[in-house]
Write an enzyme that holds these catalytic residues in place. Sequence first.
Site, PDB file in Angstrom:
ATOM      1  N   GLU A 168      -3.496  15.069   2.020  1.00 42.50           N
ATOM      2  CA  GLU A 168      -3.980  14.130   1.006  1.00 42.50           C
ATOM      3  C   GLU A 168      -4.363  14.817  -0.304  1.00 42.50           C
ATOM      4  O   GLU A 168      -4.454  14.176  -1.344  1.00 42.50           O
ATOM      5  CB  GLU A 168      -5.174  13.336   1.542  1.00 42.50           C
ATOM      6  CG  GLU A 168      -4.887  12.486   2.771  1.00 42.50           C
ATOM      7  CD  GLU A 168      -3.716  11.527   2.580  1.00 42.50           C
ATOM      8  OE1 GLU A 168      -3.446  11.122   1.429  1.00 42.50           O
ATOM      9  OE2 GLU A 168      -3.055  11.203   3.589  1.00 42.50           O
ATOM     10  N   HIS A 189       0.071  11.619  -6.234  1.00 43.24           N
ATOM     11  CA  HIS A 189      -0.486  11.720  -4.881  1.00 43.24           C
ATOM     12  C   HIS A 189       0.620  11.605  -3.826  1.00 43.24           C
ATOM     13  O   HIS A 189       0.736  12.449  -2.933  1.00 43.24           O
ATOM     14  CB  HIS A 189      -1.541  10.615  -4.673  1.00 43.24           C
ATOM     15  CG  HIS A 189      -2.066  10.546  -3.271  1.00 43.24           C
ATOM     16  ND1 HIS A 189      -3.202  11.208  -2.865  1.00 43.24           N
ATOM     17  CD2 HIS A 189      -1.593   9.909  -2.174  1.00 43.24           C
ATOM     18  CE1 HIS A 189      -3.391  10.987  -1.572  1.00 43.24           C
ATOM     19  NE2 HIS A 189      -2.438  10.191  -1.129  1.00 43.24           N
ATOM     20  N   GLU A 190       1.453  10.586  -3.957  1.00 42.76           N
ATOM     21  CA  GLU A 190       2.511  10.374  -2.951  1.00 42.76           C
ATOM     22  C   GLU A 190       3.527  11.502  -2.966  1.00 42.76           C
ATOM     23  O   GLU A 190       3.970  11.989  -1.921  1.00 42.76           O
ATOM     24  CB  GLU A 190       3.209   9.022  -3.175  1.00 42.76           C
ATOM     25  CG  GLU A 190       2.281   7.802  -3.087  1.00 42.76           C
ATOM     26  CD  GLU A 190       1.491   7.731  -1.794  1.00 42.76           C
ATOM     27  OE1 GLU A 190       1.942   8.269  -0.771  1.00 42.76           O
ATOM     28  OE2 GLU A 190       0.398   7.134  -1.820  1.00 42.76           O
ATOM     29  N   HIS A 248       2.727  14.483  -0.955  1.00 43.34           N
ATOM     30  CA  HIS A 248       3.128  14.387   0.461  1.00 43.34           C
ATOM     31  C   HIS A 248       4.589  14.814   0.620  1.00 43.34           C
ATOM     32  O   HIS A 248       4.933  15.594   1.506  1.00 43.34           O
ATOM     33  CB  HIS A 248       2.987  12.953   0.964  1.00 43.34           C
ATOM     34  CG  HIS A 248       1.572  12.481   1.118  1.00 43.34           C
ATOM     35  ND1 HIS A 248       0.638  13.141   1.871  1.00 43.34           N
ATOM     36  CD2 HIS A 248       0.932  11.387   0.631  1.00 43.34           C
ATOM     37  CE1 HIS A 248      -0.520  12.468   1.847  1.00 43.34           C
ATOM     38  NE2 HIS A 248      -0.359  11.399   1.095  1.00 43.34           N
ATOM     39  N   HIS A 265      -6.775   0.788   5.557  1.00 43.71           N
ATOM     40  CA  HIS A 265      -6.763   1.810   6.608  1.00 43.71           C
ATOM     41  C   HIS A 265      -7.430   1.373   7.907  1.00 43.71           C
ATOM     42  O   HIS A 265      -7.180   1.965   8.954  1.00 43.71           O
ATOM     43  CB  HIS A 265      -7.405   3.093   6.086  1.00 43.71           C
ATOM     44  CG  HIS A 265      -6.764   3.598   4.815  1.00 43.71           C
ATOM     45  ND1 HIS A 265      -6.851   2.923   3.613  1.00 43.71           N
ATOM     46  CD2 HIS A 265      -5.999   4.675   4.561  1.00 43.71           C
ATOM     47  CE1 HIS A 265      -6.196   3.568   2.679  1.00 43.71           C
ATOM     48  NE2 HIS A 265      -5.657   4.643   3.218  1.00 43.71           N
ATOM     49  N   HIS A 321       0.851  -1.192   0.000  1.00 40.61           N
ATOM     50  CA  HIS A 321       0.000   0.000   0.000  1.00 40.61           C
ATOM     51  C   HIS A 321       0.892   1.249   0.000  1.00 40.61           C
ATOM     52  O   HIS A 321       1.742   1.427   0.871  1.00 40.61           O
ATOM     53  CB  HIS A 321      -0.925   0.013   1.217  1.00 40.61           C
ATOM     54  CG  HIS A 321      -1.922   1.128   1.160  1.00 40.61           C
ATOM     55  ND1 HIS A 321      -3.179   0.968   0.622  1.00 40.61           N
ATOM     56  CD2 HIS A 321      -1.826   2.423   1.520  1.00 40.61           C
ATOM     57  CE1 HIS A 321      -3.818   2.137   0.660  1.00 40.61           C
ATOM     58  NE2 HIS A 321      -3.019   3.033   1.208  1.00 40.61           N
ATOM     59  N   ALA A 322       0.682   2.099  -0.997  1.00 42.40           N
ATOM     60  CA  ALA A 322       1.592   3.227  -1.210  1.00 42.40           C
ATOM     61  C   ALA A 322       1.613   4.188  -0.020  1.00 42.40           C
ATOM     62  O   ALA A 322       0.590   4.449   0.608  1.00 42.40           O
ATOM     63  CB  ALA A 322       1.169   3.992  -2.459  1.00 42.40           C
ATOM     64  N   TYR A 347      -9.556  11.650   3.340  1.00 44.25           N
ATOM     65  CA  TYR A 347      -9.619  11.430   1.890  1.00 44.25           C
ATOM     66  C   TYR A 347     -10.892  12.032   1.297  1.00 44.25           C
ATOM     67  O   TYR A 347     -10.899  12.478   0.151  1.00 44.25           O
ATOM     68  CB  TYR A 347      -9.531   9.938   1.561  1.00 44.25           C
ATOM     69  CG  TYR A 347      -8.255   9.307   2.078  1.00 44.25           C
ATOM     70  CD1 TYR A 347      -7.029   9.607   1.480  1.00 44.25           C
ATOM     71  CD2 TYR A 347      -8.268   8.453   3.166  1.00 44.25           C
ATOM     72  CE1 TYR A 347      -5.853   9.047   1.954  1.00 44.25           C
ATOM     73  CE2 TYR A 347      -7.095   7.887   3.653  1.00 44.25           C
ATOM     74  CZ  TYR A 347      -5.891   8.191   3.047  1.00 44.25           C
ATOM     75  OH  TYR A 347      -4.736   7.636   3.524  1.00 44.25           O
TER      76      TYR A 347
HETATM   77  N1  ASP Z   1      -1.596   5.852   0.176  1.00 48.44           N
HETATM   78  C1  ASP Z   1      -2.641   6.329  -0.639  1.00 48.44           C
HETATM   79  C2  ASP Z   1      -3.941   6.345   0.115  1.00 48.44           C
HETATM   80  O1  ASP Z   1      -4.141   5.473   0.993  1.00 48.44           O
HETATM   81  C3  ASP Z   1      -2.668   5.891  -2.043  1.00 48.44           C
HETATM   82  C4  ASP Z   1      -3.079   4.499  -2.371  1.00 48.44           C
HETATM   83  O2  ASP Z   1      -2.286   3.568  -2.338  1.00 48.44           O
HETATM   84  O3  ASP Z   1      -4.200   4.369  -2.842  1.00 48.44           O
HETATM   85  O4  ASP Z   1      -4.077   7.531   0.413  1.00 48.44           O
HETATM   86  N1  SER Z   2      -5.341   6.224  -0.998  1.00 47.40           N
HETATM   87  C1  SER Z   2      -6.575   6.026  -0.323  1.00 47.40           C
HETATM   88  C2  SER Z   2      -7.072   4.612  -0.477  1.00 47.40           C
HETATM   89  O1  SER Z   2      -6.372   3.768  -0.938  1.00 47.40           O
HETATM   90  C3  SER Z   2      -7.597   7.009  -0.801  1.00 47.40           C
HETATM   91  O2  SER Z   2      -7.770   6.954  -2.182  1.00 47.40           O
HETATM   92  O3  SER Z   2      -8.152   4.295  -0.112  1.00 47.40           O
HETATM   93 ZN    ZN Z   3      -1.907   9.956   0.854  1.00 47.36          ZN
END
Ligand code: ASP
Ligand code: SER
Ligand code: ZN
Length: 407
Positions: free
Chosen positions: A202, A174-175, A178, A302, A144-145, A312
């Site tokens: 974000e 996106h990354e 940050h 998450h 997961h990024a 988000y």
């Molecule tokens: N880390 C990011 C998200 O969770 C991007 C992703 O992998 O979707 O915000």
């Molecule tokens: N990066 C976040 C996720 O993976 C929001 O897009 O859910």
């Molecule tokens: Zn992020």
Amino acid sequence: ELGFKDTGAMWRSKYDMPADDFAKELDRLWDQVRPLYLSLHAYVRNKLREKYGDIVPANGPIPAHLLGNIWAQDWSNVSKIVAAGNSDRGYDLTQILKSKNVDALGMVRYGESFFTSLGFDPLPKTFWERSLFVRPRDRDVVCHASAWDIDTIDDLRIKMCIDTTEEDFTTIHHELGHNFYQRAYNKQPFLFRDSANDGFHEAIGDTIALSITPEYLVKLGFLPQAPDASKDIGLLLNKALEKIAFLPFGLMIDQWRWKVFSGEITPDKYNEAWWQLRLKYQGVAPPNGRSEKDFDPGAKYHVPANVPYARYFLADILQFQFHRSLAQAAGCPGTGSTPLHRCSIYQSKEAGKKLATMLEMGLNKPWQDALFAITGQRQMDATAIRDYFAPLQKWLDEQNKGKPIGW
Ligand code: ASP
Ligand code: SER
Ligand code: ZN
């Protein structure tokens, strides 16, 4: 011990306003965008019904597994299925990236060069040495990024298993958002080395990614020429499948967790309550019967990783506010023959300066001040996202004429 009623109350306390007001603020924003979501939902449901038949109800929730994403949070993978007639945007960025043999590093370089075109310094050498860009073959890692500032100064890194796809191209921006934020606030006193609120962190890279317009892709040599206005609906539909579809998902995750933390949802109802919220906000249903033997929230990164999620949802709203203002700074009218979705701030030092001013403030000022620095507004405001998609809203209304809306 920290003086909060529960973890949810602690999470909600970080927005420079009373925690209860913040919850209301989310409801207010959701009310602003819900009509557009309902239109998109009804349209997509019809198209999926044309393809799959009665398994998709005419006026009930959409089976979640038909939306092209395991969480049904981003529907852009079904864009080819739901594009009708003139609503295909006319190019496939994944195919383009692949045909140009852009590899993981190449993808990141494109991201970096967008930021440097705005006037930001290139990433430090250590970024390239210490980041993880590809899935290792010899060990299991968390793919997961994420983006890191190890020393809170300039040891910036990303950790992401990059594939050559449009989705990952967007996620890299996106990354990097940050990372560039992290370096911009590194002169603040230690405790202020953070974003104005977590939604801002974000939103930055996503704001940049909104500038990946056809016109920008022409500049990269990815497209011979930008499609004319006849492709506008296709472009907007594609973007809506990503950004509008996400809104209720971005909201429901923490609606669920807040209630879990407060005890309103008890352990014997975890999965049932999850799907109630999926239904209420997203209008989606599970593909088969679920029970408390299943724990579907656990499949969303998450939740087990304990990363708050309302951020988000906020970012999804904020990025359009930022984009509207930065586009203006870049001299793009955002109206008439150059609508907002055709504005790219690429190479605009004016937009870059405006953005940098806000990033450098870090957490030193209330987020309302940071928002003001870019937009001249002190309130989060979903009119920017509604404006951006206004032509699509009109088109969806026509497509949905005489068809049921909602579930
Ligand atoms: N880390 C990011 C998200 O969770 C991007 C992703 O992998 O979707 O915000
Ligand atoms: N990066 C976040 C996720 O993976 C929001 O897009 O859910
Ligand atoms: Zn992020």
